[in-house]
Write a protein that holds these residues in place. Structure first.
Motif, short mmCIF file in Angstrom:
data_model
loop_
_atom_site.label_atom_id
_atom_site.label_comp_id
_atom_site.label_asym_id
_atom_site.label_seq_id
_atom_site.Cartn_x
_atom_site.Cartn_y
_atom_site.Cartn_z
N ILE A 64 40.64 18.21 35.27
CA ILE A 64 41.00 18.71 36.59
C ILE A 64 39.91 19.65 37.06
CG2 ILE A 64 43.49 18.47 36.24
CD1 ILE A 64 43.63 21.43 35.60
N SER A 65 39.85 19.85 38.37
CA SER A 65 38.82 20.73 38.94
C SER A 65 39.10 22.18 38.58
CB SER A 65 38.77 20.56 40.45
OG SER A 65 39.98 21.00 41.04
N ASP A 66 38.05 23.01 38.74
CA ASP A 66 38.21 24.43 38.45
C ASP A 66 39.24 25.08 39.36
OD1 ASP A 66 36.32 24.14 36.50
OD2 ASP A 66 34.68 25.07 37.61
N LEU A 67 39.35 24.60 40.62
CA LEU A 67 40.34 25.16 41.53
C LEU A 67 41.76 24.83 41.07
CD1 LEU A 67 41.09 26.62 44.13
CD2 LEU A 67 40.86 24.44 45.35
N ASP A 68 41.99 23.58 40.67
CA ASP A 68 43.32 23.22 40.17
C ASP A 68 43.66 23.99 38.91
OD1 ASP A 68 43.66 21.45 42.25
OD2 ASP A 68 42.89 19.73 41.12
N PHE A 69 42.64 24.20 38.06
CA PHE A 69 42.85 24.97 36.84
C PHE A 69 43.20 26.42 37.18
CE2 PHE A 69 40.95 26.97 32.88
CZ PHE A 69 42.04 26.65 32.09
N ALA A 70 42.50 26.98 38.16
CA ALA A 70 42.78 28.36 38.56
C ALA A 70 44.14 28.48 39.22
CB ALA A 70 41.68 28.86 39.51
N MET A 71 44.50 27.49 40.04
CA MET A 71 45.79 27.56 40.73
C MET A 71 46.97 27.39 39.77
SD MET A 71 45.06 28.46 43.67
CE MET A 71 46.74 28.45 44.26
N THR A 72 46.73 26.81 38.59
CA THR A 72 47.79 26.76 37.59
C THR A 72 48.28 28.17 37.26
OG1 THR A 72 46.82 24.76 36.63
CG2 THR A 72 48.37 25.98 35.27
N TYR A 73 47.34 29.08 37.14
CA TYR A 73 47.70 30.48 36.87
C TYR A 73 48.30 31.14 38.10
CZ TYR A 73 46.91 35.50 36.25
OH TYR A 73 47.06 36.86 36.20
N VAL A 74 47.67 30.94 39.26
CA VAL A 74 48.12 31.61 40.48
C VAL A 74 49.52 31.15 40.88
CG1 VAL A 74 47.63 32.00 42.92
CG2 VAL A 74 45.76 31.98 41.26
N TRP A 75 49.75 29.82 40.87
CA TRP A 75 51.07 29.33 41.27
C TRP A 75 52.16 29.81 40.33
CZ3 TRP A 75 50.96 28.58 45.94
CH2 TRP A 75 50.10 27.73 46.60
N ASP A 76 51.85 29.88 39.04
CA ASP A 76 52.85 30.35 38.09
C ASP A 76 53.23 31.80 38.37
OD1 ASP A 76 53.51 31.69 35.24
OD2 ASP A 76 54.07 29.57 35.18
N CYS B 164 37.04 51.28 37.27
CA CYS B 164 38.31 51.63 37.92
C CYS B 164 39.52 51.44 37.00
CB CYS B 164 38.49 50.81 39.19
SG CYS B 164 38.64 49.02 38.93
N GLY B 165 39.28 51.21 35.72
CA GLY B 165 40.38 51.05 34.78
C GLY B 165 41.12 49.75 34.92
N GLY B 166 40.44 48.71 35.42
CA GLY B 166 41.08 47.41 35.60
C GLY B 166 40.95 46.52 34.37
N ILE B 167 41.26 45.25 34.56
CA ILE B 167 41.27 44.26 33.48
C ILE B 167 40.41 43.08 33.91
CG2 ILE B 167 42.68 42.73 32.06
CD1 ILE B 167 45.04 44.59 32.58
N ILE B 168 39.59 42.57 33.01
CA ILE B 168 38.82 41.36 33.25
C ILE B 168 39.00 40.44 32.07
CG2 ILE B 168 36.71 42.39 32.27
CD1 ILE B 168 35.11 40.64 34.27
N GLY B 169 39.16 39.18 32.33
CA GLY B 169 39.38 38.21 31.26
C GLY B 169 39.03 36.82 31.70
N THR B 170 39.06 35.91 30.75
CA THR B 170 38.76 34.51 31.04
C THR B 170 40.03 33.76 31.41
OG1 THR B 170 37.76 32.49 30.15
CG2 THR B 170 38.99 33.88 28.62
N LEU B 171 39.89 32.77 32.27
CA LEU B 171 41.04 32.03 32.76
C LEU B 171 41.71 31.22 31.66
CD1 LEU B 171 42.71 31.27 35.27
CD2 LEU B 171 41.11 29.40 35.67
N GLN B 172 40.94 30.79 30.66
CA GLN B 172 41.52 30.02 29.56
C GLN B 172 42.62 30.82 28.86
OE1 GLN B 172 38.49 29.94 30.52
NE2 GLN B 172 37.52 27.95 30.18
N GLN B 173 42.35 32.08 28.60
CA GLN B 173 43.35 32.91 27.94
C GLN B 173 44.56 33.15 28.85
OE1 GLN B 173 41.94 36.78 26.82
NE2 GLN B 173 43.84 37.35 25.76
N ALA B 174 44.31 33.35 30.14
CA ALA B 174 45.41 33.59 31.08
C ALA B 174 46.34 32.39 31.17
CB ALA B 174 44.85 33.94 32.45
N VAL B 175 45.75 31.18 31.18
CA VAL B 175 46.58 29.97 31.26
C VAL B 175 47.36 29.76 29.97
CG1 VAL B 175 46.49 27.46 31.49
CG2 VAL B 175 45.09 28.88 32.98
N GLU B 176 46.74 30.04 28.83
CA GLU B 176 47.46 29.88 27.56
C GLU B 176 48.63 30.85 27.46
OE1 GLU B 176 45.08 30.04 24.10
OE2 GLU B 176 43.76 28.38 24.69
N GLU B 177 48.47 32.05 27.99
CA GLU B 177 49.54 33.04 27.90
C GLU B 177 50.67 32.76 28.88
OE1 GLU B 177 47.74 36.81 28.42
OE2 GLU B 177 46.89 36.88 26.38
#
Length: 781
Positions: A26-38, A211-224
């Motif tokens: 799947i495209s990177d956008l569809d992969f990213a939207m998996t996280y956003v839509w959830d 600013c005390g934020g969080i940065i991570g990879t999308l692979q980990q976010a989708v797995e979680e």
């Protein structure tokens, strides 16, 4: 009240998001939207007006004029016109999102044809949206950026510093999720990374760190995403008042402590289904099919196809028997009825005045009535979820006094038993108060205890011995395990032990299935399916997350290790395979074929005699005779024998003592004949039984049995129940009609008898009058 939230998602839809990287299909956008839509659907599912969100599109084909609104591409941002804020569109303003808004937003998120658009500027717009919406009110503010890091980035140090200060000043949370971003903690590194992307990743990392934020990879976010989300709610006190030890109205030495009671755990229920019907346009001339269910003003909801749906409203009516009303029943209002309670076979009504006498007038309070040692309490006595009891938050003396009671109970290893009335005129309950001492807080935990009337005692036979009627104890029996079987079972259970099969972070043995990692598949699978269907109404629902099915089967490694132990256990228990059921030749009847292939009954049966059914063992005998019947006549003969037993049981019954057994036998007769595809035999029996009951041939008035028969739903077998029946549903209902009451039948009989006697008397008088006239005429002649 739940905490108010305002979240803005910044989604990168640039042309570079069209690519399929890292072996994904799947495209990177569809992969990213998996996280956003959830995340978005999870917020929508909360159904909280205080949970709001907005969506910004980065690197869009949006218009340069902020006064123009494109429904497919979103609204231009307020800073549109400046060079660094171009190609950034507001797809969804911050608001409470509903299902129609979600579907409209789904149509706006699409790939663009440009690479222009600054992510830092998009974060500035998100901050501006949150500041404008939240003002100075207390909100949980959050900005989530999802990008692949391949677009242009205006990383001016002064601008980044201002952004950092603004985020810290407003207490916002910044989360940056990158597609194929390097993450050493997660263990992901993209090979042959573009230098421009690597530079942007470093800028994002510095911004998140400053600013005390969080940065991570999308692979980990989708797995979680597969990890179920625990619903945390703000506790509401169920009791605020005094905890008393002794009667303060009579004794000055009684202890009184101001306390507050909150729920500690709550039972979460799965989402319930809602009923909707399609609202038809009344102007099209069609019938309004929902008019009896839906009232004007109900909420309408458009479905995926654009058809309007409306909720179903149930209507309930109450009827009473009235011979003068049409149909024999009359509608009444609920207020005109008296509340009734079932007592045996009758309904006992009670009016509101008498019911008030039975109510116990209580005052809110929590009174300690006794203490018991820890060892005397059984866990099965807990009837409800637990609650927590703490001292009044603003009362230091109450907190100190309750702490003294908690430590006293803990040192004496005792529980307190208390009487709780949470509100005025509420029914009192008995609760158990247990001390709980943690590092950062102390409290009393309480659960409800049963009353004496709630406890039921049952006696079960022992599992390790057999006690005969004479009282003799037998240790060796065919139903008891021997030493070899007990030893084999014990070794197999030890081999399948899960308490030490797992491994912790250091590789040491630990529990395989800890409580914190076990989740309810029913709850979270339904949530997953609902969230998916909200975004993808026509696509199939994906399989459940791995964590939900992880513990549905034992570990394969453990099963393979315990295979030999299982084989020894099977041998010790002498486990044999049950012969499979085969399709019999006689009328689709299932019969068990012997493993040897020899029919022992046929070898030893000799001459077949007519099987008899005894009244003492009627049901097993009937089933045995049915199983061996070769012809329809044999089945009919068995049914007639059982029917005669049923009639004799009804006739000889003292009151209704034998009615239950007779109904059970009728049910068996009906079930077996339906299975044998002979519903006509049962229908003949039922008609004959009804005729005898109405004519009082079975020991007098037995209409109460007929009522029990009808209530047990053992009526005639129509074509709806069995396809082989020649009786239609309407004919079955006509035959099943109510028997005429005995008094009515007697009145009708008396009236008919009187009419017949009157007719005979009139005829006799007429003949006598004619005879007298003839005599008079002859005399005169």
């Amino acid at each position: 009240m739940a905490e108010k939230e305002a979240t803005v998602y910044v989604v990168d839809v640039g042309v570079s998001m069209r690519a399929k990287n890292s072996g994904r299909d799947i495209s990177d956008l569809d992969f990213a939207m998996t996280y956003v839509w959830d995340k978005i659907t999870s917020t929508v599912a909360l159904e909280r007006k205080t949970a709001t969100l907005g969506v910004i599109g980065l690197r869009t084909d949006g218009t340069q004029d902020k006064s123009i609104v494109d429904e497919d591409k979103g609204t231009a941002n307020e800073l549109q016109g400046e060079e660094s804020f171009d190609h950034i569109s507001v797809l969804q303003e911050i608001s409470n999102i509903l299902l129609p808004d979600l579907k409209q937003l789904h149509s706006k998120v699409k790939l663009s044809n440009t690479d222009s658009g600054d992510a830092i500027s998009a974060i500035v717009i998100a901050i501006q949206m949150i500041t404008k919406y939240c003002k100075k009110l207390k909100y949980k503010r959050k900005v989530v950026l999802v990008t692949d890091g391949r677009g242009p980035l205006d990383a001016d140090p002064d601008s980044v510093k201002e952004i950092t200060n603004k985020i810290k000043e407003d207490n916002m949370e910044l989360v940056i999720i990158g597609v194929d971003f390097d993450d050493s903690e997660f263990g992901f590194k993209e090979e042959d990374k573009d230098p421009h992307k690597a530079q942007n990743e470093q800028v994002f990392a510095d911004l998140a760190e400053s600013c005390g934020g969080i940065i991570g990879t999308l692979q980990q976010a989708v797995e979680e995403l597969g990890l179920p989300r625990l619903k945390v709610t703000r506790p509401v006190p169920s009791y605020k008042g005094m905890l008393t030890l002794g009667n303060p109205d009579e004794y000055d030495s009684a202890a009184c402590i101001d306390v507050e009671r909150y729920p500690r755990t709550m039972v979460r229920r799965p989402l319930s289904a809602s009923q909707y019907v399609q609202r038809q346009d009344p102007t099209d001339g069609s019938t309004q099919s929902t008019s009896t269910f839906v009232a004007d003003g109900d909420i309408e909801m458009p479905d995926a196809d654009g058809n309007d749906l409306t909720g179903v409203r149930n209507s309930r009516t109450y009827q009473v028997l009235d011979e003068e009303a049409p149909g024999g029943k009359r509608d009444v209002e609920r207020d005109d009825l008296a509340k009734g309670y079932e007592y045996g076979r009758t309904a006992v009504h009670i009016n509101e005045t008498d019911e008030n006498v039975t109510k116990l007038e209580t005052q809110a309070g929590l009174e300690i009535i006794g203490f018991i040692p820890w060892a005397n309490y059984e866990r099965f006595m807990s009837m409800t979820v637990s609650s927590i009891l703490i001292g009044q938050k603003t009362n230091s003396k109450a907190i100190m006094a309750l702490s003294s009671l908690i430590h006293a109970l803990f040192e004496l290893e005792s529980y307190a038993v208390a009487r709780l009335v949470p509100k005025i005129d509420k029914a009192p309950v008995i609760v158990l108060l247990a001390p709980s001492i943690e590092v950062d807080y102390e409290c009393l935990l309480d659960v409800q205890l049963p009353f004496t009337e709630d406890a039921r005692s049952y006696k079960f036979p022992p599992l390790d011995r057999v006690v005969t009627i004479s009282g003799k104890v037998i240790k060796e029996h065919r139903n008891l395990p021997n030493e070899a079987l007990s030893s084999a079972m014990s070794k197999y259970v030890d081999q399948m032990d899960l308490s030490t099969f797992g491994r912790d972070d250091e590789g040491k043995p630990s529990e395989y299935m800890p409580m914190t990692e076990t989740f309810s598949p029913v709850l979270h699978r339904i949530d997953q399916a609902v969230r998916w269907r909200a975004i993808h109404p026509t696509e199939p629902v994906p399989p459940p997350y791995e964590i939900l099915t992880r513990y549905s089967n034992p570990p394969e490694e453990l099963v393979s290790q315990s295979k030999k132990r299982l084989e020894k256990l099977i041998a010790a228990a002498d486990v044999k395979k049950v012969p499979p059921k085969v399709q019999g030749r006689r009328r689709n009847r299932n019969e068990v074929k012997p493993l040897s292939g020899l029919n022992v009954e046929a070898l030893l049966g000799g001459d077949k005699k007519k099987a008899r059914i005894s009244a003492q063992n009627a049901i097993p005998d009937f089933k045995r005779v049915i199983d061996t019947a070769d012809t329809v006549e044999g089945i009919r003969d068995a049914a007639q024998q059982l029917g005669s037993i049923i009639e004799a049981r009804i006739k000889d019954s003292f009151g209704d003592i034998a009615y239950g057994r007779a109904l059970e036998e009728i049910g068996t007769l009906r079930e077996e004949l339906m299975e044998m595809e002979e519903p006509g035999i049962y229908n003949d029996f039922a008609k004959k039984l009804k005729r005898k009951l109405l004519s009082e041939e079975l020991g007098g008035n037995r209409k109460e049995f007929w009522w029990e028969y009808r209530k047990s739903k053992l009526g005639l077998i129509d074509q709806k129940a069995a396809a082989t029946s020649d009786l239609s549903e309407e004919d079955a209902k006509s035959v099943r009609g109510k028997p005429r009451p005995l008094a009515v039948r007697r009145i009708v009989t008396n009236i008919v008898l009187v009419l017949v006697l009157d007719l005979i008397g009139w005829y006799a008088w007429s003949m006598l009058h004619t005879f007298n006239n003839n005599i008079i005429a002859s005399d005169s002649t």
